[in-house]
Design a protein around this motif. Structure first.
Motif, mmCIF file in Angstrom:
data_model
loop_
_atom_site.group_PDB
_atom_site.id
_atom_site.type_symbol
_atom_site.label_atom_id
_atom_site.label_comp_id
_atom_site.label_asym_id
_atom_site.label_seq_id
_atom_site.Cartn_x
_atom_site.Cartn_y
_atom_site.Cartn_z
ATOM 1 N N GLN A 82 7.882 -0.943 -6.030
ATOM 2 C CA GLN A 82 7.293 -2.181 -5.717
ATOM 3 C C GLN A 82 8.705 -2.236 -4.345
ATOM 4 O O GLN A 82 10.456 -1.626 -4.843
ATOM 5 C CB GLN A 82 7.347 -3.213 -6.937
ATOM 6 C CG GLN A 82 6.457 -3.004 -7.193
ATOM 7 C CD GLN A 82 6.006 -4.358 -8.345
ATOM 8 O OE1 GLN A 82 6.488 -4.494 -9.726
ATOM 9 N NE2 GLN A 82 4.918 -4.731 -7.867
ATOM 10 N N ILE A 120 11.938 -8.588 -0.362
ATOM 11 C CA ILE A 120 11.457 -8.804 1.478
ATOM 12 C C ILE A 120 13.141 -9.359 1.394
ATOM 13 O O ILE A 120 13.545 -10.503 0.624
ATOM 14 C CB ILE A 120 10.839 -9.964 1.846
ATOM 15 C CG1 ILE A 120 9.571 -9.112 1.946
ATOM 16 C CG2 ILE A 120 11.179 -10.837 3.164
ATOM 17 C CD1 ILE A 120 9.142 -8.298 2.654
ATOM 18 N N PRO A 151 11.239 -5.887 4.635
ATOM 19 C CA PRO A 151 10.926 -5.375 3.248
ATOM 20 C C PRO A 151 11.613 -3.896 3.180
ATOM 21 O O PRO A 151 12.256 -3.119 3.723
ATOM 22 C CB PRO A 151 9.855 -4.902 3.809
ATOM 23 C CG PRO A 151 9.417 -4.744 5.475
ATOM 24 C CD PRO A 151 10.726 -4.795 5.945
ATOM 25 N N THR A 159 12.383 -0.813 -0.583
ATOM 26 C CA THR A 159 12.467 -0.837 -1.873
ATOM 27 C C THR A 159 13.385 -1.153 -2.566
ATOM 28 O O THR A 159 14.381 -0.802 -3.004
ATOM 29 C CB THR A 159 12.106 0.299 -1.947
ATOM 30 O OG1 THR A 159 10.796 0.614 -0.630
ATOM 31 C CG2 THR A 159 11.770 1.081 -3.118
ATOM 32 N N GLY A 199 3.671 -5.251 -3.728
ATOM 33 C CA GLY A 199 3.065 -3.471 -3.384
ATOM 34 C C GLY A 199 2.879 -4.183 -4.588
ATOM 35 O O GLY A 199 3.221 -4.112 -5.328
ATOM 36 N N ASN A 243 6.374 2.748 3.428
ATOM 37 C CA ASN A 243 7.241 1.758 3.322
ATOM 38 C C ASN A 243 8.141 2.192 4.818
ATOM 39 O O ASN A 243 8.350 0.472 4.779
ATOM 40 C CB ASN A 243 8.182 1.697 1.947
ATOM 41 C CG ASN A 243 8.609 2.822 1.815
ATOM 42 O OD1 ASN A 243 9.541 3.980 2.372
ATOM 43 N ND2 ASN A 243 9.318 3.379 0.811
ATOM 44 N N MET A 267 6.552 -0.787 7.212
ATOM 45 C CA MET A 267 6.544 -2.110 7.269
ATOM 46 C C MET A 267 6.963 -3.275 7.873
ATOM 47 O O MET A 267 8.460 -2.878 8.169
ATOM 48 C CB MET A 267 7.165 -2.478 5.443
ATOM 49 C CG MET A 267 5.740 -1.623 4.416
ATOM 50 S SD MET A 267 6.061 -2.603 2.732
ATOM 51 C CE MET A 267 6.951 -1.794 2.442
ATOM 52 N N GLY A 326 5.599 -7.370 5.445
ATOM 53 C CA GLY A 326 5.489 -7.470 4.048
ATOM 54 C C GLY A 326 4.242 -7.557 3.368
ATOM 55 O O GLY A 326 4.695 -7.660 1.543
ATOM 56 N N THR A 327 3.756 -8.677 3.903
ATOM 57 C CA THR A 327 2.777 -9.773 3.310
ATOM 58 C C THR A 327 1.134 -9.189 3.514
ATOM 59 O O THR A 327 0.132 -9.820 3.804
ATOM 60 C CB THR A 327 3.111 -11.076 3.267
ATOM 61 O OG1 THR A 327 2.975 -11.652 4.806
ATOM 62 C CG2 THR A 327 4.623 -11.211 2.827
ATOM 63 N N CYS A 350 1.387 -2.525 9.357
ATOM 64 C CA CYS A 350 1.301 -1.423 9.205
ATOM 65 C C CYS A 350 0.435 -0.552 8.946
ATOM 66 O O CYS A 350 -0.211 0.214 7.605
ATOM 67 C CB CYS A 350 2.652 -1.565 7.336
ATOM 68 S SG CYS A 350 1.272 -2.909 6.375
ATOM 69 N N CYS A 383 1.816 -2.099 3.478
ATOM 70 C CA CYS A 383 2.051 -3.588 2.387
ATOM 71 C C CYS A 383 1.904 -3.997 1.221
ATOM 72 O O CYS A 383 2.170 -4.723 0.038
ATOM 73 C CB CYS A 383 3.319 -4.651 2.952
ATOM 74 S SG CYS A 383 2.107 -6.071 4.536
ATOM 75 N N PRO A 405 2.743 0.302 -1.062
ATOM 76 C CA PRO A 405 3.266 1.631 0.051
ATOM 77 C C PRO A 405 2.434 2.991 -0.297
ATOM 78 O O PRO A 405 3.032 4.019 0.036
ATOM 79 C CB PRO A 405 5.075 1.364 0.365
ATOM 80 C CG PRO A 405 5.217 1.469 -1.432
ATOM 81 C CD PRO A 405 4.014 0.022 -2.007
#
Length: 265
Positions: free
Chosen positions: A32, A35, A47, A49, A91, A222, A225, A228-229, A235, A247, A251
């Motif tokens: 996961q 942001i 974004p 990880t 994610g 990832n 991205m 991110g939403t 993406c 996202c 990912p």
């Protein structure tokens, strides 16, 4: 806001920050992301990880490369400073299971990380070890100065293979060379699954390497991205002939189903 508890430089323009985020540390799972916005005015949504988490201290770690205005602004912050916004975890978590080898031996999982891809790979390595699998990590970089998390990986994984383009550390090879050797193994040595995270072209050729051996392979996309939403569409990728958004649908995806040429373009 989230306070920066510590900051260190891992390699050229690559930084690790530990952030005070107890709710995220408690609920996050491998794979996961969060942001991050460095300030309230001009910073973009970044974004990143979750590279590690410590539920006891209520902290998470992020690792990023300062390559543009927003990441350079983030890199300018230090211990005691605060990032304006931190949202997550987001994610779909990594699917982790205990693979069984011959006669009940632990199954083998091969995790390949290219460059800064070692950062999102690290919690996945941790999760597979915790599940009872035997984990081999392949780390690749252009040179020794760009390798990150080698010691951390060695502390968790059963085996770590290092490859550099110039031979300044480990083998002078591409990561696909030891990956092919591992896939060629039989019995308990044969991987049950492979995971690749790094530059898209690296992940593409890792997928092509494992495809001929019929080894299930997962890739994290990832790197592309943005928002991110799922709102910006930046993406968008094709997986198995269907449109997916990294996202919200990822990912991570089956690497053998990703349209790599389209993604790279």
């Amino acid at each position: 806001m989230a306070r920066i508890l510590s900051k260190e430089q891992l390699s050229a323009d690559v930084y690790r920050m530990r952030l005070d985020a107890p709710d995220i540390a408690r609920s996050r799972r491998a794979g996961q992301f969060v942001i991050v916005m460095a300030d309230d005015r001009y910073a973009e949504r970044i974004p990143l990880t979750i590279a590690d988490a410590d539920e006891a201290s209520g902290s998470i770690s992020i690792i990023f490369q300062a390559v543009g205005g927003s990441t350079r602004e983030l890199a300018s912050l230090g211990e005691g400073d605060e990032v304006a916004h931190l949202l997550g975890p987001l994610g779909t978590p990594t699917h982790v299971e205990r693979f069984a080898g011959p006669e009940g031996t632990p199954g083998r999982v091969v995790c390949v990380g290219g460059g800064i891809g070692a950062a999102p790979l690290y919690p996945i390595v941790q999760a597979h070890k915790a599940a009872g699998n035997r984990v081999t990590v392949i780390l690749g970089a252009r040179n020794a100065g760009l390798l990150i998390l080698e010691d951390a990986m060695r502390a968790v994984a059963d085996e770590v293979i290092v490859c550099t383009d110039d031979g300044s550390a480990g083998r002078k090879d591409l990561v696909t060379a030891p990956l092919r050797e591992l896939c060629s193994a039989t019995g308990a040595e044969r991987p049950a699954e492979a995971i690749a995270i790094g530059p898209p072209v690296m992940m593409k050729f890792c997928a092509e390497t494992t495809r001929s051996f019929g080894i299930h392979t997962v890739a994290s996309l990832n790197t592309i991205m943005v928002d991110g939403t799922g709102m910006c569409g930046g993406c968008r990728v094709t997986v198995g002939g269907k449109t997916k958004f990294v996202c919200v649908d990822g990912p991570e995806f089956d690497a053998h189903l990703v349209d790599w040429n389209s993604m790279i373009q």
